[in-house]
Design a protein around this motif. Structure first.
Motif, PDB file in Angstrom:
ATOM      1  N   PHE A 244       0.929  -1.577   0.381  1.00 49.45           N
ATOM      2  CA  PHE A 244       0.216   0.143   0.380  1.00 49.45           C
ATOM      3  C   PHE A 244       0.929   1.131  -0.349  1.00 49.45           C
ATOM      4  N   ASP A 245       0.286   2.246  -0.319  1.00 50.24           N
ATOM      5  CA  ASP A 245       0.659   2.954  -1.131  1.00 50.24           C
ATOM      6  C   ASP A 245       0.330   4.327  -0.180  1.00 50.24           C
ATOM      7  N   TYR A 246      -0.591   4.860  -0.036  1.00 45.77           N
ATOM      8  CA  TYR A 246      -1.985   5.150   1.185  1.00 45.77           C
ATOM      9  C   TYR A 246      -2.687   4.449   1.947  1.00 45.77           C
ATOM     10  N   ALA A 247      -2.892   5.448   3.036  1.00 42.27           N
ATOM     11  CA  ALA A 247      -4.157   4.139   4.110  1.00 42.27           C
ATOM     12  C   ALA A 247      -4.406   6.119   3.604  1.00 42.27           C
ATOM     13  N   ALA A 248      -6.278   5.686   3.415  1.00 44.74           N
ATOM     14  CA  ALA A 248      -7.250   6.671   3.281  1.00 44.74           C
ATOM     15  C   ALA A 248      -8.453   6.253   4.332  1.00 44.74           C
ATOM     16  N   GLY A 249      -8.625   6.764   5.120  1.00 40.93           N
ATOM     17  CA  GLY A 249      -9.542   7.270   6.181  1.00 40.93           C
ATOM     18  C   GLY A 249     -11.169   7.645   5.600  1.00 40.93           C
ATOM     19  N   GLY A 250     -12.380   7.119   5.662  1.00 41.71           N
ATOM     20  CA  GLY A 250     -13.676   6.655   5.593  1.00 41.71           C
ATOM     21  C   GLY A 250     -14.005   8.057   6.758  1.00 41.71           C
ATOM     22  N   GLU A 251     -14.433   9.552   6.415  1.00 45.13           N
ATOM     23  CA  GLU A 251     -14.975  10.242   7.105  1.00 45.13           C
ATOM     24  C   GLU A 251     -16.608   9.599   7.945  1.00 45.13           C
ATOM     25  N   THR A 252     -16.193   9.844   9.424  1.00 50.79           N
ATOM     26  CA  THR A 252     -15.229  10.751  10.293  1.00 50.79           C
ATOM     27  C   THR A 252     -14.609   9.476  10.825  1.00 50.79           C
ATOM     28  N   ALA A 253     -15.866   8.519  11.595  1.00 60.84           N
ATOM     29  CA  ALA A 253     -14.544   7.751  11.924  1.00 60.84           C
ATOM     30  C   ALA A 253     -12.905   6.883  12.048  1.00 60.84           C
ATOM     31  N   GLY A 254     -13.048   6.777  10.182  1.00 58.96           N
ATOM     32  CA  GLY A 254     -12.003   5.807   9.939  1.00 58.96           C
ATOM     33  C   GLY A 254     -10.813   7.200   9.774  1.00 58.96           C
ATOM     34  N   ILE A 255     -10.828   8.962  10.004  1.00 58.42           N
ATOM     35  CA  ILE A 255      -9.753   9.549  10.045  1.00 58.42           C
ATOM     36  C   ILE A 255      -8.540   9.360  10.843  1.00 58.42           C
ATOM     37  N   PRO A 256      -8.169   9.018  12.111  1.00 56.51           N
ATOM     38  CA  PRO A 256      -7.137   8.835  12.726  1.00 56.51           C
ATOM     39  C   PRO A 256      -7.297   7.816  12.712  1.00 56.51           C
ATOM     40  N   TYR A 257      -7.877   6.356  12.624  1.00 59.42           N
ATOM     41  CA  TYR A 257      -7.177   4.799  12.415  1.00 59.42           C
ATOM     42  C   TYR A 257      -6.174   5.614  11.263  1.00 59.42           C
ATOM     43  N   ALA A 258      -6.819   5.754   9.916  1.00 59.96           N
ATOM     44  CA  ALA A 258      -6.272   5.903   8.663  1.00 59.96           C
ATOM     45  C   ALA A 258      -4.800   6.866   9.252  1.00 59.96           C
ATOM     46  N   ALA A 259      -4.635   7.247   9.803  1.00 59.70           N
ATOM     47  CA  ALA A 259      -3.594   8.309  10.701  1.00 59.70           C
ATOM     48  C   ALA A 259      -2.407   7.109  11.045  1.00 59.70           C
ATOM     49  N   TRP A 260      -2.901   6.627  12.195  1.00 62.91           N
ATOM     50  CA  TRP A 260      -2.106   5.607  12.488  1.00 62.91           C
ATOM     51  C   TRP A 260      -1.564   4.413  11.821  1.00 62.91           C
ATOM     52  N   MET A 261      -2.931   3.800  10.248  1.00 59.92           N
ATOM     53  CA  MET A 261      -2.046   2.908  10.273  1.00 59.92           C
ATOM     54  C   MET A 261      -0.549   3.464   9.002  1.00 59.92           C
ATOM     55  N   ALA A 262      -0.996   4.820   7.979  1.00 55.49           N
ATOM     56  CA  ALA A 262      -0.259   5.201   7.522  1.00 55.49           C
ATOM     57  C   ALA A 262       1.247   5.476   8.194  1.00 55.49           C
ATOM     58  N   ASP A 263       1.105   5.245   9.710  1.00 56.19           N
ATOM     59  CA  ASP A 263       2.437   5.945  10.413  1.00 56.19           C
ATOM     60  C   ASP A 263       2.809   3.720  10.305  1.00 56.19           C
ATOM     61  N   GLN A 264       1.764   3.511  10.982  1.00 59.75           N
ATOM     62  CA  GLN A 264       2.516   2.311  11.045  1.00 59.75           C
ATOM     63  C   GLN A 264       2.823   1.775   9.588  1.00 59.75           C
ATOM     64  N   LEU A 265       2.491   1.451   7.997  1.00 62.93           N
ATOM     65  CA  LEU A 265       3.151   1.131   7.276  1.00 62.93           C
ATOM     66  C   LEU A 265       3.905   2.132   6.902  1.00 62.93           C
ATOM     67  N   GLU A 266       4.446   2.711   7.102  1.00 71.40           N
ATOM     68  CA  GLU A 266       4.924   4.106   6.295  1.00 71.40           C
ATOM     69  C   GLU A 266       4.247   4.332   5.342  1.00 71.40           C
TER      70      GLU A 266
END
Length: 227
Positions: free
Chosen positions: A79-101
């Protein structure tokens, strides 16, 4: 294939996440006074994964487990990107993006403005691989709005991740399967029930009511005021 068969390791992960969610009181059993879901169905169980944002140690553990599960299911350089669904998915996408670089995006429920990227916030190059990230899934079909928005903007989006998947509603994943989307998740209601039975979280009467629901969710709903 819309969902990956669970290994023994995955089930153990599910129980760990269930224990965390029970500890932070993100889960409630209420068979005597059912919740009515947005679908109109009655349910004796309720989960609020958004509570996890306020518990740093618990959140870090869950996201470490999420990284491991995604890498086991999908691969390490997928994966190149982690995309969060508005709105509950947004913080999880930020954390996942960090985990997966990976880079982070979020997807609006409805377009704002015009053009291919009207639902996408952030910079996304066409042709890149995107993991949709949400907090939970009940029937799976609601994720397709976000998947289609990403695809319309030029992304390759064939995978979605949630912390919690209900895992009891018949035919819940047919729409995802038809559209070629694989759902990855950590925990489901069976994991929660297993941990709850071993711990001192709810009364035996509440656990019995939830077990009855899990064995026949549609029948339970119709008997308790739901559609």
């Amino acid at each position: 294939m819309a969902i990956i068969a669970r290994s023994d390791e995955h089930k153990k992960t599910g129980e760990t996440v269930a224990k965390i969610l029970l500890e932070i009181e993100a889960i409630n059993f209420r068979p005597e006074e059912p919740y009515i879901l947005t679908s109109g169905k009655a349910s004796p169980v309720y989960i609020d994964c958004r509570k996890l944002i306020s518990f740093n140690r618990a959140r870090r553990t869950v996201m470490d487990l999420a990284k491991h599960q995604i890498q086991q299911d999908a691969g390490f350089e997928v994966f190149d990107y982690a995309a969060g669904g508005e709105t509950a998915g947004i913080p999880y996408a930020a954390w996942m993006a960090d985990q997966l670089e990976a880079s982070m995006l979020y997807v609006r429920k409805k377009p704002k403005g015009f053009g291919r990227n009207a639902q996408i916030e952030g910079h996304m190059e066409e042709g890149k691989r995107v993991l949709l990230v949400e907090d939970l899934a009940t029937d799976g079909g609601s994720k397709l709005n976000f998947v289609n928005a990403l695809r319309n903007a030029g992304a390759h989006c064939n995978d979605a991740f949630v912390v919690f998947f209900y895992g009891v509603i018949p035919g819940a994943l047919e729409e995802l399967d038809k559209e070629g989307v694989t759902l990855h998740y950590l925990c489901n209601w069976w994991d929660v029930l297993h941990v709850a039975e071993k711990g001192d979280y709810f009364t035996p009467e509440k656990i019995a009511g939830v077990k009855e629901f899990l064995e026949d969710p549609l029948g339970w709903s119709s008997k308790h005021g739901g559609e």
